[in-house]
Each structure stands twice: as structure tokens, then as C-alpha cells.
Design a protein around this motif. Structure first.
Motif, PDB file in Angstrom:
ATOM      1  N   LYS A   6       0.554  -1.299  -0.179  1.00  0.00           N
ATOM      2  CA  LYS A   6      -0.109  -0.143  -0.188  1.00  0.00           C
ATOM      3  C   LYS A   6       0.833   0.908   0.019  1.00  0.00           C
ATOM      4  CE  LYS A   6      -4.025  -1.973   2.653  1.00  0.00           C
ATOM      5  NZ  LYS A   6      -3.903  -3.373   2.372  1.00  0.00           N
ATOM      6  N   LEU A   7       0.765   2.016  -0.686  1.00  0.00           N
ATOM      7  CA  LEU A   7       1.427   3.564  -0.832  1.00  0.00           C
ATOM      8  C   LEU A   7       0.450   4.696  -0.694  1.00  0.00           C
ATOM      9  CD1 LEU A   7       4.184   4.884  -1.858  1.00  0.00           C
ATOM     10  CD2 LEU A   7       3.745   4.639  -3.273  1.00  0.00           C
ATOM     11  N   LEU A   8       0.372   6.151   0.402  1.00  0.00           N
ATOM     12  CA  LEU A   8      -0.444   7.213  -0.426  1.00  0.00           C
ATOM     13  C   LEU A   8       0.791   8.040  -0.905  1.00  0.00           C
ATOM     14  CD1 LEU A   8      -2.645   9.117   0.465  1.00  0.00           C
ATOM     15  CD2 LEU A   8      -1.572   9.022   2.789  1.00  0.00           C
ATOM     16  N   VAL A   9       0.220   8.188  -2.104  1.00  0.00           N
ATOM     17  CA  VAL A   9       0.785   9.598  -2.283  1.00  0.00           C
ATOM     18  C   VAL A   9       0.242  11.127  -2.430  1.00  0.00           C
ATOM     19  CG1 VAL A   9       2.200  10.622  -4.431  1.00  0.00           C
ATOM     20  CG2 VAL A   9       2.014   7.750  -3.759  1.00  0.00           C
ATOM     21  N   ILE A  10       1.142  12.138  -1.888  1.00  0.00           N
ATOM     22  CA  ILE A  10       0.215  12.714  -2.373  1.00  0.00           C
ATOM     23  C   ILE A  10       1.030  14.241  -3.051  1.00  0.00           C
ATOM     24  CG2 ILE A  10      -0.253  15.495  -0.034  1.00  0.00           C
ATOM     25  CD1 ILE A  10       0.129  13.631   2.145  1.00  0.00           C
ATOM     26  N   PRO A  97       4.033   4.190   3.962  1.00  0.00           N
ATOM     27  CA  PRO A  97       4.429   4.801   3.519  1.00  0.00           C
ATOM     28  C   PRO A  97       3.523   5.887   2.682  1.00  0.00           C
ATOM     29  CG  PRO A  97       5.023   2.679   1.999  1.00  0.00           C
ATOM     30  CD  PRO A  97       3.963   2.266   3.446  1.00  0.00           C
ATOM     31  N   ILE A  98       4.201   7.727   2.442  1.00  0.00           N
ATOM     32  CA  ILE A  98       3.635   8.754   2.010  1.00  0.00           C
ATOM     33  C   ILE A  98       4.686   9.130   1.568  1.00  0.00           C
ATOM     34  CG2 ILE A  98       2.275  10.406   2.389  1.00  0.00           C
ATOM     35  CD1 ILE A  98       1.232   9.016   5.195  1.00  0.00           C
ATOM     36  N   ILE A  99       4.344   9.250   0.127  1.00  0.00           N
ATOM     37  CA  ILE A  99       5.755  10.159  -0.815  1.00  0.00           C
ATOM     38  C   ILE A  99       4.562  11.456  -0.549  1.00  0.00           C
ATOM     39  CG2 ILE A  99       5.912  10.770  -2.935  1.00  0.00           C
ATOM     40  CD1 ILE A  99       6.469   8.040  -3.409  1.00  0.00           C
ATOM     41  N   VAL A 100       5.646  12.966  -0.048  1.00  0.00           N
ATOM     42  CA  VAL A 100       5.488  14.038  -1.060  1.00  0.00           C
ATOM     43  C   VAL A 100       5.494  14.552  -1.963  1.00  0.00           C
ATOM     44  CG1 VAL A 100       3.763  15.584   0.675  1.00  0.00           C
ATOM     45  CG2 VAL A 100       4.325  13.357   1.138  1.00  0.00           C
ATOM     46  N   GLY A 101       5.286  15.746  -2.292  1.00  0.00           N
ATOM     47  CA  GLY A 101       6.103  15.983  -3.307  1.00  0.00           C
ATOM     48  C   GLY A 101       6.139  17.243  -4.532  1.00  0.00           C
ATOM     49  N   GLY A 102       6.295  17.787  -5.093  1.00  0.00           N
ATOM     50  CA  GLY A 102       5.519  18.467  -6.522  1.00  0.00           C
ATOM     51  C   GLY A 102       6.638  17.692  -7.761  1.00  0.00           C
ATOM     52  N   THR A 103       7.973  17.148  -7.522  1.00  0.00           N
ATOM     53  CA  THR A 103       8.192  17.321  -8.440  1.00  0.00           C
ATOM     54  C   THR A 103       7.708  15.631  -9.587  1.00  0.00           C
ATOM     55  OG1 THR A 103      10.535  17.675  -7.195  1.00  0.00           O
ATOM     56  CG2 THR A 103      11.340  16.210  -9.387  1.00  0.00           C
ATOM     57  N   GLY A 104       6.563  15.875 -10.572  1.00  0.00           N
ATOM     58  CA  GLY A 104       5.875  14.762 -10.803  1.00  0.00           C
ATOM     59  C   GLY A 104       6.448  13.924 -11.162  1.00  0.00           C
ATOM     60  N   LEU A 198      -3.807  17.521  -4.393  1.00  0.00           N
ATOM     61  CA  LEU A 198      -4.166  19.074  -4.096  1.00  0.00           C
ATOM     62  C   LEU A 198      -4.562  20.343  -5.029  1.00  0.00           C
ATOM     63  CD1 LEU A 198      -2.907  19.003  -0.995  1.00  0.00           C
ATOM     64  CD2 LEU A 198      -4.404  17.496  -1.234  1.00  0.00           C
ATOM     65  N   THR A 199      -5.580  20.332  -4.496  1.00  0.00           N
ATOM     66  CA  THR A 199      -5.583  21.825  -5.757  1.00  0.00           C
ATOM     67  C   THR A 199      -6.491  23.223  -5.190  1.00  0.00           C
ATOM     68  OG1 THR A 199      -6.366  22.896  -7.590  1.00  0.00           O
ATOM     69  CG2 THR A 199      -7.745  21.298  -6.657  1.00  0.00           C
ATOM     70  N   VAL A 285      -5.193  10.807 -11.527  1.00  0.00           N
ATOM     71  CA  VAL A 285      -4.927  11.602  -9.563  1.00  0.00           C
ATOM     72  C   VAL A 285      -6.898  11.884  -9.611  1.00  0.00           C
ATOM     73  CG1 VAL A 285      -4.369  13.421  -8.049  1.00  0.00           C
ATOM     74  CG2 VAL A 285      -2.828  13.103  -9.618  1.00  0.00           C
ATOM     75  N   GLN A 286      -6.934  11.523  -7.664  1.00  0.00           N
ATOM     76  CA  GLN A 286      -7.826  11.844  -7.510  1.00  0.00           C
ATOM     77  C   GLN A 286      -7.917  13.285  -6.541  1.00  0.00           C
ATOM     78  OE1 GLN A 286     -10.743  10.448  -7.197  1.00  0.00           O
ATOM     79  NE2 GLN A 286     -11.942  12.096  -6.310  1.00  0.00           N
ATOM     80  N   TRP A 287      -8.021  14.644  -7.397  1.00  0.00           N
ATOM     81  CA  TRP A 287      -7.995  15.680  -7.185  1.00  0.00           C
ATOM     82  C   TRP A 287      -8.919  16.058  -5.651  1.00  0.00           C
ATOM     83  CZ3 TRP A 287      -3.754  18.268  -8.493  1.00  0.00           C
ATOM     84  CH2 TRP A 287      -3.324  18.281  -9.387  1.00  0.00           C
ATOM     85  N   PHE A 288      -8.690  17.129  -4.392  1.00  0.00           N
ATOM     86  CA  PHE A 288      -9.444  17.553  -3.864  1.00  0.00           C
ATOM     87  C   PHE A 288      -8.962  19.187  -3.500  1.00  0.00           C
ATOM     88  CE2 PHE A 288      -8.648  13.021  -2.588  1.00  0.00           C
ATOM     89  CZ  PHE A 288      -9.962  12.822  -1.989  1.00  0.00           C
TER      90      PHE A 288
END
Length: 318
Positions: A6-10, A97-104, A198-199, A285-288
Motif C-alpha cells: 500500500k502506498l499513499l501519494v500526495i 509509506p507516504i510520498i509527498v512532493g511536487g516533482t512529478g 491538492l488544488t 489523480v483524485q483531486w481535492f
């Protein structure tokens, strides 16, 4: 059949609120955070990269911060290997594990089964292009890349000659741009992934970016960049980052400090726009929408509901 990790990506543009959300979700789901930012890997580059402060971590382990010196290069392939190792290690501990970042591109390389070794290489062509760069200059070679692969060129600084040459090498060997070549691969998701995007209302986001730059200046961004400048660091990957190159122009005496700050704000806003476009075009992506910052607790519940449905995880009570 073995079940996937399982992996969560933000993901999301700069200043949208990824850090705050990641801490909340890490607490809820017993998570550890992996930075998905290509510049937060560098030691001594804290303010300009908006690196999380230790007091903001709330005892949540963070990985891939401060693992390189600013003069060192760092490739997507290296990032891919390091993060996959971290995902495996965190999973073995029974944590999320949760990956968080903006480098696509970096994040995409981790979660999909891209084989970087499949991208062809030719040492003779590379040497030829290196010689050409010496003859005609970095800018002229960069313009050559602009003509054949605008998308790659937009993501590369003209002085990052190693990456300019690599993108040209792929084009001349395959007849395809780097992205077109990757699109010929059929990558699978390696993990059971919940991908949160996130938008925010654009005006609101731009206002937050401008405020963030002002705060960075108050926190000592100028002094941080001066430290790197005085070390003689110049034509390296880290200094091409937004927040550093603009202040370098000021330190070189080519623009005023006010102009450098204005350029930094403008470049950050443009980068945020590019990030959003990239994420929307390249990833599922699921956008919020995070525009209503006063409604954070309600938004957390909405996001948590999605995460639990997608990953089958249960919330902790803290």
C-alpha cells in the motif's frame, strides 16, 4: 498472488498545503513520509525549498531530506531506487509509506514500472554532443533541444548540459522525444496506490505563493543563498532551483534585490501552473480542492474516506 504494498501519494503545486495534510494523514494511518521533491535532498538548502522544519514533523519520520551536498548531481534513476527501497523498508515495519512532493517526473518514476535502462544510450554520440557544447556553447545546444523536444527543454535549465545532452541523445537515437519514448512503454502501477492531488483557486494559490516568498525572505533566504554563493557553487543542478537562481542574479549584481524577489514570485507562480498541468496530463489523480483553508477538518474527513476506500486502511485514534 502476492498483494501489492500500500502506498499513499500526495501531490500538488507549491504552497497548496501538502505538508500540513501529510502530517495529519501520517498520524491517522501510522505513516512515514518520503520527500518527493527533487531539491529537498540537498543539505543547507532549507528555506528556498520550503523544507519541513523539525518542529513541524510532530515526531513523524521523514525520509530523503538532506541526503546530498549541493554540488552533487542527482538523477531520476537514483531517486527511483532510493524511494523504492524506503517504501519496502517502511512497509516491512507495518507502516504506511507516504510520498509527498511536487516533482512529478520523480514520483512517476517510482510508482510506475518504468525501466530507465530501456532508454537507449550511445557513448560516441554523447561525446560528440559534449564536444559540440564546448564549440557552440550551452545555450546554442539548448536551443537545438528546444527545436526537437520542447517538453523536455521546458523542464531543463540551459546550463544543465548533462540533461540537455541526454534528451538530445534519446531523440537522435529513437526519433522520439523522451516523453514519446516513455509513452511507448506500458508501465504498470507497482503499488496499491491512493494518489491525492491538492488544488486551489488560482488567485488564492498565487497569493499564498507570494506570501510564502515574503516569509522565506524574513526567515533568511538571502543569507542561505549567500552561503552557497560564497562557496563558489554555480553551474550545478541545485543552484538551478527556483529561489536560488533569482538571488544569484542579485548577488552577481545584474538585478536589484526587489527585482530578484519579484522574479522569484513570478517563477514560483509559473512553476505551480506547470506542476498542475503536468499532474493532470500524466497521472491518474483524485483531486481535492483546498481553497477553503478554514474548512480543513472537513476536508480531512473527505480525503480520509477516499484513502480508506482505496487502500483498505483504518484510521488510528490519536
Amino acid at each position: 498472488m502476492e498483494s501489492k504494498q500500500k502506498l499513499l501519494v500526495i501531490i500538488g503545486p507549491t504552497a497548496v498545503g501538502k505538508t500540513k495534510l501529510s502530517i495529519e494523514l501520517a498520524k491517522r494511518y501510522n505513516g512515514e513520509i518520503i520527500s518527493g521533491d527533487s531539491m529537498q535532498i540537498y543539505r543547507g538548502m532549507d528555506i528556498g525549498t520550503a523544507k519541513i522544519k523539525s518542529e513541524e514533523m510532530e515526531d513523524i519520520p521523514h525520509h530523503l531530506l538532506d541526503i546530498r551536498e549541493p554540488h552533487e548531481n542527482f538523477s531520476v534513476a537514483e531517486f527511483q531506487q532510493l524511494v523504492r527501497d524506503k517504501i519496502k523498508g517502511i512497509g516491512k515495519k507495518g507502516k504506511l509509506p507516504i510520498i509527498v512532493g511536487g516533482t512529478g517526473l520523480y514520483i512517476q518514476s517510482v510508482i510506475y514500472d518504468y525501466q530507465f535502462s530501456d532508454v537507449p544510450g550511445d557513448e560516441n554520440l554523447r561525446k560528440e554532443l559534449e564536444e559540440k557544447a564546448k564549440e557552440i556553447g550551452n545555450e546554442a545546444l539548448y536551443q537545438e533541444l528546444m527545436k526537437v523536444d520542447k517538453e523536455s527543454a521546458a523542464d531543463i535549465h540551459p546550463n544543465n548540459i548533462r540533461r540537455v545532452i541526454r534528451a538530445l541523445e534519446i531523440f537522435y537515437l529513437t526519433g522520439k522525444t523522451k516523453q514519446e519514448f516513455q509513452n511507448t512503454q506500458q508501465p504498470d502501477l507497482l503499488y496499491q496506490t491512493a494518489m491525492l492531488g491538492l488544488t486551489m483557486d488560482r488567485e488564492k494559490l498565487y497569493e499564498r505563493i507570494n506570501q510564502r516568498v515574503d516569509i522565506m525572505m524574513q526567515e533568511g533566504l538571502l543569507k542561505e543563498v549567500e552561503g552557497l554563493y560564497l562557496q563558489g557553487l554555480r553551474d550545478c543542478q541545485s543552484i538551478q532551483a527556483i529561489g536560488y537562481k533569482e538571488i544569484y542574479d542579485y548577488l552577481d549584481g545584474s538585478i536589484s534585490l526587489d527585482q530578484a524577489i519579484e522574479n522569484l514570485k513570478q517563477n514560483s507562480r509559473r512553476y505551480a501552473k506547470r506542476q498542475l498541468t503536468w499532474f493532470r496530463n500524466k497521472m491518474e489523480v483524485q483531486w481535492f480542492d483546498m481553497t477553503d483553508v478554514n474548512n480543513f477538518s472537513k476536508k480531512i474527513e473527505e480525503i480520509s474516506h477516499y484513502v480508506e476506500g482505496k487502500l483498505g486502511v483504518k484510521s488510528n485514534t490519536y
